[in-house]
Design an enzyme around this catalytic site. Structure first.
Site, PDB file in Angstrom:
ATOM      1  N   LYS A 108       0.972   4.215  -2.801  1.00  0.00           N
ATOM      2  CA  LYS A 108       0.621   5.583  -2.478  1.00  0.00           C
ATOM      3  C   LYS A 108       1.923   6.405  -2.963  1.00  0.00           C
ATOM      4  CE  LYS A 108      -3.619   5.053  -1.417  1.00  0.00           C
ATOM      5  NZ  LYS A 108      -4.685   5.190  -2.103  1.00  0.00           N
ATOM      6  N   TYR A 132       0.855  -1.172  -0.044  1.00  0.00           N
ATOM      7  CA  TYR A 132      -0.069  -0.079   0.069  1.00  0.00           C
ATOM      8  C   TYR A 132       0.939   1.271  -0.048  1.00  0.00           C
ATOM      9  CZ  TYR A 132      -3.909   2.891   1.788  1.00  0.00           C
ATOM     10  OH  TYR A 132      -4.719   3.997   1.833  1.00  0.00           O
TER      11      TYR A 132
END
Ligand code: NAP
Length: 248
Positions: free
Chosen positions: A158, A154
């Site tokens: 990002k 993640y």
């Protein structure tokens, strides 16, 4: 403020995406409500938009799938004739420590959270370039700025959004298209619903404002970035985290 404009909000069946879709509709935009699987929730977003007298188009599409994204943008053009605002909000988590993380968990998070943004930007910018105007807002995370143990997939996705945002600001700026990202801190949605009350309390204590954020507080920043007042802002990552990353 946004009447006559058309906005596509990915992952707007619930959470931050729903709040963004509703805020843009309240500001006068026609909204494409995209979702991946939860038709019931997506239909509720559409109903909420209709309650504020907005126009909404519901489209199921997996942002990681190039063909489905292209079809979604084609349908938007067919229905509304234009696309002025793209909010790349769809995102998922598959958390684990690196030693336990499976290839599938890495791939699905990178494909959804980063390739999905690329797919939507590429398809939408074709229309925006022709129109010589547009606003693209990518929902990143503070985790992409600072890292978070247990979220290597993640955080990498990002962080990738930052490079994509800066690069597209450079590529598209001469055609009057702004590209920005918002990095939320911890926000009360289904994504954080799995945290225990104790974990939420611990997180809140790290935040100067002593609470988690609301989806509406992210939607407010999105609406600002779509407004004429934000016309000279591009290539930025705006942190909306109650001050969490401002303190040690
Ligand atoms: P959420 O409540 O879990 O909602 C996720 C949304 O994304 C849903 O609408 C879901 O659709 C959609 N989605 C998932 N996979 C998709 C795909 N492949 N294609 C299209 N749509 C897809 O999440 P949230 O908390 O609102 O988060 C929204 C964004 O903010 C994400 O990018 C997340 O990383 C980011 N963010 C959240 C927080 C937080 O604390 N909540 C913090 C920082 C950043 P279905 O309903 O159909 O499944």
């Amino acid at each position: 403020m946004l009447s006559g404009k058309v906005a596509l909000v990915t992952g707007s069946s619930r959470g931050i995406g729903r709040a963004v879709a509703l805020a843009l509709a309240k500001a006068g935009a026609d909204v494409v409500v995209n979702y991946a699987g939860r038709l019931d929730a997506a239909q509720q977003t559409v109903d909420l938009i209709k309650e504020v007298k907005g126009r909404a188009l519901l489209i199921k599409a997996d942002v990681a799938n190039t063909d489905q994204v292209k079809a979604m943008v084609d349908e938007t053009k067919k229905e509304f004739g234009r696309l002025d605002i793209l909010v790349n909000n769809a995102g998922i988590t598959r958390d684990n420590l690196i030693m336990l993380m499976k290839d599938e968990d890495w791939d699905i998070v990178l494909n959804t959270n980063l390739k999905g943004v690329f797919n939507c930007c590429r398809a939408a910018s074709r229309l925006m370039l022709k129109a010589r105007a547009g606003r693209i807002i990518n929902i990143s995370s503070v985790v992409g700025l600072r890292g978070n143990p247990g979220q290597v997939n993640y955080a990498a996705a990002k962080a990738g959004i930052t490079g994509l945002t800066c690069t597209l600001a450079g590529e598209l700026g001469s055609r009057n298209i702004t590209v920005n990202a918002i990095a939320p801190g911890f926000i009360n949605t289904e994504m954080t619903a799995g945290l225990s009350p104790e974990a939420k309390e611990r997180l809140s204590q790290r935040v100067p404002l002593k609470r988690l954020g609301t989806p509406e507080e992210i939607a407010g920043t999105v609406t600002f970035l779509c407004s004429p007042a934000a016309g000279y802002i591009t290539g930025q990552v705006i942190t909306v985290d109650g001050g969490m990353t401002a303190v040690i």
